[in-house]
Design a protein around this motif. Structure first.
Motif, PDB file in Angstrom:
ATOM      1  N   CYS A 222      -4.074  10.540   3.276  1.00 47.09           N
ATOM      2  CA  CYS A 222      -3.042   9.591   4.072  1.00 47.09           C
ATOM      3  C   CYS A 222      -3.327   9.261   5.409  1.00 47.09           C
TER       4      CYS A 222
ATOM      5  N   LEU B 157      -3.043   5.367  -2.834  1.00 45.24           N
ATOM      6  CA  LEU B 157      -3.057   6.780  -3.076  1.00 45.24           C
ATOM      7  C   LEU B 157      -1.759   7.299  -3.754  1.00 45.24           C
TER       8      LEU B 157
ATOM      9  N   ASP C 189      -1.141   8.030   7.487  1.00 42.08           N
ATOM     10  CA  ASP C 189       0.077   7.886   8.045  1.00 42.08           C
ATOM     11  C   ASP C 189       0.388   6.295   8.760  1.00 42.08           C
ATOM     12  N   CYS C 190      -0.018   5.218   8.065  1.00 41.30           N
ATOM     13  CA  CYS C 190       0.025   3.993   8.497  1.00 41.30           C
ATOM     14  C   CYS C 190       1.510   3.490   8.537  1.00 41.30           C
ATOM     15  N   GLY C 191       2.324   4.112   7.535  1.00 39.29           N
ATOM     16  CA  GLY C 191       3.880   3.802   7.396  1.00 39.29           C
ATOM     17  C   GLY C 191       3.826   2.679   6.486  1.00 39.29           C
ATOM     18  N   ASN C 192       2.995   1.970   5.742  1.00 40.38           N
ATOM     19  CA  ASN C 192       3.253   0.547   5.130  1.00 40.38           C
ATOM     20  C   ASN C 192       4.253   1.036   3.878  1.00 40.38           C
ATOM     21  N   CYS C 193       4.016   2.059   3.349  1.00 41.91           N
ATOM     22  CA  CYS C 193       4.841   2.514   1.987  1.00 41.91           C
ATOM     23  C   CYS C 193       6.297   2.821   2.335  1.00 41.91           C
TER      24      CYS C 193
ATOM     25  N   PHE D 136       0.173  11.792  -5.720  1.00 42.21           N
ATOM     26  CA  PHE D 136       0.202  11.249  -4.329  1.00 42.21           C
ATOM     27  C   PHE D 136      -1.083  12.236  -3.928  1.00 42.21           C
TER      28      PHE D 136
ATOM     29  N   ALA E 294       1.745  -1.177  -2.034  1.00 40.15           N
ATOM     30  CA  ALA E 294       1.755  -1.383  -0.542  1.00 40.15           C
ATOM     31  C   ALA E 294       0.917  -0.282   0.120  1.00 40.15           C
ATOM     32  N   CYS E 295       0.514   0.610  -0.389  1.00 39.73           N
ATOM     33  CA  CYS E 295      -0.669   1.656   0.175  1.00 39.73           C
ATOM     34  C   CYS E 295      -2.068   0.983   0.156  1.00 39.73           C
ATOM     35  N   PRO E 296      -2.608   0.785   1.413  1.00 41.33           N
ATOM     36  CA  PRO E 296      -3.763   0.244   1.248  1.00 41.33           C
ATOM     37  C   PRO E 296      -4.948   0.915   0.943  1.00 41.33           C
ATOM     38  N   LEU E 297      -4.662   2.171   0.669  1.00 39.13           N
ATOM     39  CA  LEU E 297      -5.690   3.143   0.232  1.00 39.13           C
ATOM     40  C   LEU E 297      -5.317   3.440  -1.480  1.00 39.13           C
TER      41      LEU E 297
END
Ligand code: SF4
Ligand code: SF4
Length: 136
Positions: free
Chosen positions: A85, A130, A87-91, A80, A125-128
């Motif tokens: 990160c 990670l 901290d968008c919370g999507n995950c 990870f 789910a993570c847009p980046l």
């Protein structure tokens, strides 16, 4: 007594049942299978939660390694990139065991790898992008 999660990779043609039996019988370890991908004639992978004394778990893990099973703590298989990160919370929305949560005070992501069940839903789910999980 402690609980610890391990990823096991079995070589082709090895059955896991006698090995699991030995862990219970010889080392008094309780086993909870959280994920299994086993295909006849191919390599098999298991996510196990082992419960027992620290000493017995270490002995049990060495027993598996002596029997050509690759056996690593789960946190070594999860990569990870925390420093990136946002901290968008999507995950957190897809992590049903609660391994990924938002700290309600700081609104920073917190990751408790010992709760992970390797469902791999956080990866898309993570847009980046990670998360990377090495299970099989
Ligand atoms: S793989 Fe990701 S979403 Fe699934 S339990 Fe582990 S941390 Fe949560
Ligand atoms: S989805 Fe990715 S960027 Fe967003 S909180 Fe989770 S790890 Fe961080």
């Amino acid at each position: 007594m402690i609980k610890k999660r391990y990823v096991l990779n079995f070589p082709p043609q090895s059955g896991d049942k006698p090995l699991s039996y030995q862990l219970v019988k010889e080392y008094d370890i309780r086993i909870n299978i959280l994920k299994a991908e086993v295909y006849p004639g191919k390599r098999g992978s298991l996510l196990l939660e082992l419960q027992g004394t620290k000493e017995n778990i270490e002995k049990g893990v060495h027993y598996l390694i002596r029997h050509h099973v690759i056996c690593e703590p789960l946190d070594k298989r999860i990569h990870f990139q925390e420093e990136k990160c946002i901290d968008c919370g999507n995950c957190t929305a897809v992590c049903f065991p609660g391994a990924l949560t938002m700290n309600k005070t700081t609104w920073k992501l917190e990751f408790d790898k010992n709760k992970c069940v390797v469902c791999e839903l956080c990866i898309p789910a993570c847009p980046l992008k990670l998360f990377q999980i090495d299970f099989s």
